[in-house]
Structure formats: C-alpha cells, structure tokens
Design an enzyme around this catalytic site. Sequence first.
Site, PDB file in Angstrom:
ATOM      1  N   HIS A  79       0.327  -7.826   1.952  1.00  0.00           N
ATOM      2  CA  HIS A  79       0.718  -7.934   3.366  1.00  0.00           C
ATOM      3  C   HIS A  79       0.863  -6.536   3.963  1.00  0.00           C
ATOM      4  O   HIS A  79       0.357  -6.240   5.043  1.00  0.00           O
ATOM      5  CB  HIS A  79       2.037  -8.713   3.493  1.00  0.00           C
ATOM      6  CG  HIS A  79       2.737  -8.538   4.809  1.00  0.00           C
ATOM      7  ND1 HIS A  79       3.439  -7.394   5.145  1.00  0.00           N
ATOM      8  CD2 HIS A  79       2.811  -9.354   5.901  1.00  0.00           C
ATOM      9  CE1 HIS A  79       3.912  -7.509   6.371  1.00  0.00           C
ATOM     10  NE2 HIS A  79       3.551  -8.687   6.852  1.00  0.00           N
ATOM     11  N   ASN A  80       1.539  -5.655   3.234  1.00  0.00           N
ATOM     12  CA  ASN A  80       1.751  -4.309   3.757  1.00  0.00           C
ATOM     13  C   ASN A  80       0.448  -3.519   3.845  1.00  0.00           C
ATOM     14  O   ASN A  80       0.253  -2.741   4.768  1.00  0.00           O
ATOM     15  CB  ASN A  80       2.776  -3.565   2.903  1.00  0.00           C
ATOM     16  CG  ASN A  80       4.192  -3.946   3.283  1.00  0.00           C
ATOM     17  OD1 ASN A  80       4.434  -5.054   3.743  1.00  0.00           O
ATOM     18  ND2 ASN A  80       5.131  -3.046   3.085  1.00  0.00           N
ATOM     19  N   LYS A  95       3.531  -9.624  -0.983  1.00  0.00           N
ATOM     20  CA  LYS A  95       4.148  -8.771   0.043  1.00  0.00           C
ATOM     21  C   LYS A  95       3.455  -7.411   0.097  1.00  0.00           C
ATOM     22  O   LYS A  95       3.248  -6.839   1.162  1.00  0.00           O
ATOM     23  CB  LYS A  95       5.651  -8.587  -0.225  1.00  0.00           C
ATOM     24  CG  LYS A  95       6.334  -7.571   0.689  1.00  0.00           C
ATOM     25  CD  LYS A  95       6.379  -8.039   2.112  1.00  0.00           C
ATOM     26  CE  LYS A  95       6.695  -7.093   3.214  1.00  0.00           C
ATOM     27  NZ  LYS A  95       7.386  -5.875   3.124  1.00  0.00           N
ATOM     28  N   SER A 100       9.363  -9.978   4.863  1.00  0.00           N
ATOM     29  CA  SER A 100       8.776  -9.175   5.927  1.00  0.00           C
ATOM     30  C   SER A 100       9.325  -9.562   7.283  1.00  0.00           C
ATOM     31  O   SER A 100       9.628 -10.719   7.533  1.00  0.00           O
ATOM     32  CB  SER A 100       7.254  -9.332   5.954  1.00  0.00           C
ATOM     33  OG  SER A 100       6.741  -8.613   7.063  1.00  0.00           O
ATOM     34  N   GLU A 134      -1.089  -4.614   6.823  1.00  0.00           N
ATOM     35  CA  GLU A 134      -0.301  -4.021   7.924  1.00  0.00           C
ATOM     36  C   GLU A 134      -0.795  -2.593   8.225  1.00  0.00           C
ATOM     37  O   GLU A 134      -0.968  -2.209   9.384  1.00  0.00           O
ATOM     38  CB  GLU A 134       1.174  -4.033   7.505  1.00  0.00           C
ATOM     39  CG  GLU A 134       2.145  -3.334   8.423  1.00  0.00           C
ATOM     40  CD  GLU A 134       3.570  -3.292   7.814  1.00  0.00           C
ATOM     41  OE1 GLU A 134       4.084  -4.364   7.442  1.00  0.00           O
ATOM     42  OE2 GLU A 134       4.150  -2.194   7.708  1.00  0.00           O
TER      43      GLU A 134
HETATM   44  C1  6PG Z   1       7.754  -5.524   6.747  1.00  0.00           C
HETATM   45  C2  6PG Z   1       7.340  -4.081   6.674  1.00  0.00           C
HETATM   46  C3  6PG Z   1       8.385  -3.261   6.001  1.00  0.00           C
HETATM   47  C4  6PG Z   1       8.154  -1.761   6.185  1.00  0.00           C
HETATM   48  C5  6PG Z   1       7.189  -1.229   5.159  1.00  0.00           C
HETATM   49  C6  6PG Z   1       6.180  -0.278   5.647  1.00  0.00           C
HETATM   50  O1  6PG Z   1       6.935  -6.318   6.332  1.00  0.00           O
HETATM   51  O2  6PG Z   1       8.831  -5.826   7.249  1.00  0.00           O
HETATM   52  O3  6PG Z   1       6.152  -3.980   5.958  1.00  0.00           O
HETATM   53  O4  6PG Z   1       8.467  -3.681   4.686  1.00  0.00           O
HETATM   54  O5  6PG Z   1       7.836  -1.471   7.464  1.00  0.00           O
HETATM   55  O6  6PG Z   1       7.976  -0.659   4.178  1.00  0.00           O
HETATM   56  O7  6PG Z   1       6.673   0.993   5.666  1.00  0.00           O
HETATM   57  P1  6PG Z   1       5.764   2.290   5.600  1.00  0.00           P
HETATM   58  O8  6PG Z   1       4.853   2.280   6.783  1.00  0.00           O
HETATM   59  O9  6PG Z   1       6.776   3.389   5.681  1.00  0.00           O
HETATM   60  O10 6PG Z   1       5.058   2.313   4.303  1.00  0.00           O
END
Ligand code: 6PG
Length: 478
Positions: free
Chosen positions: A185-186, A182, A128, A189
């Site tokens: 994590h997303n 991960k 990430s 996010e």
């Molecule tokens: C990271 C991000 C990266 C990317 C994701 C999210 O940790 O560097 O999470 O992996 O930004 O793929 O993308 P989306 O918002 O398009 O799902």
Amino acid sequence: MSAQIGVTGLAVMGANLARNLARNGYTVALHNRSVEKTDALLEKHGDEGDFIRTESLQELVDSLEKPRRVLIMVKAGAPVDSVIEQLEPLLEPGDIVIDAGNSHYEDTRRRESALAEKNLHFVGVGVSGGEEGALLGPSIMPGGSRESYDSLGPMLEKISAKYNGEPCCTWVGTDGAGHFVKMVHNGIEYADMQVIGEAYDVLRTAAGIEPAEQAKIFNDWNNGTLSSFLIEITAEVLAHTDARTGKPFVDVVVDSAGQKGTGRWTVVSALELGSPTSGIAESVFARGLSSQRDQRELAQGILEGHEGSVELPEGFVEDVRLALYASKLVSYAQGIDMLTAAATEYGWDLKLDEIASLWRAGCIIRAELLDDIMKAYAADEKPANLLLAPAFAEAIAGAVPAWRRVVATAVQLGIPVPVFSSSLAYYDGLRRKRLPAALTQGLRDLFGAHTYNRVDAEGTFHTLWGEDRSEVEAVDTH
Ligand code: 6PG
C-alpha cells in the site's frame, strides 16, 4: 470492570486508535512508558468512552478480559521487540499481541513464529489513514492466525473505515501478510504521489499553469476516474498561499522529499521476489534524487539540457490527465503483481479482491478506481495482470496516445517524468512480442556459458563460442 483491549504506546497514532475503540463502545485499558501521556489523554478525551488507566504493563495485562488483547503502537523496530519481551512473561496461552505499527513484514514473521511457540498469537496489523484515520476509521490489514482474527476481527471491523457500509478491514493472511499488504500500500502511495508530482511539473513547466489554477484542474479531475484522496488533497495543497510571502505554498517548500522507509522496503522486497515494480522503484529513487541537494546544485551549473521547443498539442491538460491515469494504473498493477508473487513465496492465500476492497476507504491510496479493481479480481476469471482485465485493458489503451505525447513533450523539454515514462516502458514491454532479452541471453551465454532456450526446440543450449560455434545441449544450468 475489565477491559476488552489494552493499548500500549500512546503517541498520536496509539492514542487515536485507543479513542476510536472507546468511542465504539469498547472498554480500553491504557498504558504508556511515561504516565503523563496516559493522563493527558484521559484529561482531554476521558469522557469519550470507558478507559482504564494503568501505570505498568503488569497492570495493563491484569485489567484485561481473557483471552487478552494487547495492542502495541510504538516505533517500528527494536521498540516493538522490547515491548514484546516485557509483555510475554505476563501473558497466558491464547492471548493476542497486536502490532499496529508500520513494522517490516519479515520482523512480523519472526515475532509471530517466536510467540506461536509459546502459544501466544502475534498479529501484525497494517493500519492506514494517518492520524485522522486512526481516530475516525482507518483501513485495517490484519495478518496473524485465523483463530486470532475470530476474536479480534469484530473489534477491528467496527473501528475501521466503511465503504458503502462495508468495513475496510478483513483478515488478509497468516503471519506477516498484514504488514506486507500495508507495505505494498505504501509503495503504491509513493508512486501515486510521484505521478501527481509529474503531472504538476509538466502542467507548470510545459504549459505554464500556476499552482492556484492547477488546484482547479485537480479538483475537476477529482470528479472523474482519478477521484481519490490524494488528488483531493493535491488541490488543497496547490491552492494554499504562504502567509509569510504571499507566494504559492508549494514554492516555499524545500524540494527534497523525505521517507521513513516503507517505500524502500517495497522495492527491496519486489527485487527479491523478481517482480518488476518499476513505477514504485522510480518513485523511491525520485525522492532519493530530490534529496541529493549538493549534487543537484552543482549539476545546474555543469550539465547542459539542450531542451527542444515543443508546440503543445491541443487538449494538453486532458493528455496529462490520461498520462497520470495510465501511470497510476501501472503502479497498481505492479503492486498487485508483487502481492501475487509474495503469496506464492510465503504461502499466503491473498485474496486480491478483498485487499482492493479494504483500500477503498480510510487509507491514503483510497480511490474510486479500487472499486473497479476489486470487481476485476472478484470475477470468475482472475486477470494474470490488472492491465489485462478487460475494463482496464480498454481504459489504458484509450490513454496511450495521450500518454506518449506527454512523455515525448516532457523529454523534449527536459522535464523528468520517471514514473510516466517507466510505466509506459512497462506497458510496452508487457505487450511486446519480442524483447531484447534474447540478446541478453546470447551475451550471457557467450561470456559465462549461462545457456539459453530456443524458440523452436525444447531443452537448454549452449553455443561453443570459443570453438567452432556449434551448439550443444546443456545439462547444467547456471
Ligand atoms: C498511511 C501512511 C503512513 C505514513 C507512511 C509514509 O498509510 O497512513 O502510509 O503509514 O504516511 O509512513 O511515510 P513516508 O512518506 O515518510 O515514508
């Protein structure tokens, strides 16, 4: 000269990881399906370290010291399987294949077990930090066998982000654990960005604070408990003025949020694990609703809002900050709950303090808060839920009055705050002595004889609803 690691797939993430490795003193063999990308990288950045140019996977493999380490950075899904299929016959027992893309953890589990049969290590690594992180130091979440980490770990730790000198990279667990972490994590996010969006919307719609002014507020917030990369870049985006129109940049961007799928995976997996990840789910749904442009357009002319008027309480901006903070804590608590559930399901020995520690720098959700989360899970007595760790229980309780005011205000004014409100519902649900689930059980028993447990006796029971409503002890549970 032989290379310590090979990288195949030199689009921006792969190229930046390769450069990061070379800048850190490793000899890196480069391969890409079309050699132009390899040459472009060498021409622009060839002087950053030691690279070996190769034109085929065979050449790539031949250029590596043993056990070989081959890092794949191609699009998740079928392209990863295709590269593995081509690589596998070229490798020898003990070699390590690394997938550093955003692969689904179930794919990683499948690939790991297939390659393990051939005595090859397959390591799914969560990375990430976007393009810049890949180059300057990402947060790295490696799975795979412990043995593979002994060989690979030092390299990954060296190129990773550092938090107070500590590498944001540690072995998280076997097979798909790295990609699972991960993925979560997303998911966090997504929730992080959604709560920021809700705060922005409430501040703008309820309090009339324009983007440029809000940029200052977010900058201020970045100095306190909310301090994080996403808050910092929110200030940057809100301060930006569109060059073409002179309007705030945020006003000229189409309000439909895209998604590549990792947030959705998180929610699907949470549902399968039975983990109540409502904040992350609402964030994914909010992106989905934002993208239903046709329905939204029609609804504007049909659906009445009947918004009430609200006198904003004194200190409303601070209220919004606290609502954001509390909702964010809930998202982290839910993400961590998923990790706990997955550890049981997949037999991973996930160390929550270590996972929090490797999110402290380099990754998109990096935040001051993560240092405290790490400490909460490093304590002898691990909290059953993040919100129950004494420091967080106190912090979130302190935010509750403001949180309720913000949700109530938003509801009155017709401002959708799905994560603020669902997180508050989660908080209240978690602490509530009795939930209406008792009624749900009663209904299930009436229409489907699904049985129930009693508060005052051991055993499983069923009421004979269609007969004399007497209660019988049930043997068979549905
Ligand atoms: C990271 C991000 C990266 C990317 C994701 C999210 O940790 O560097 O999470 O992996 O930004 O793929 O993308 P989306 O918002 O398009 O799902």
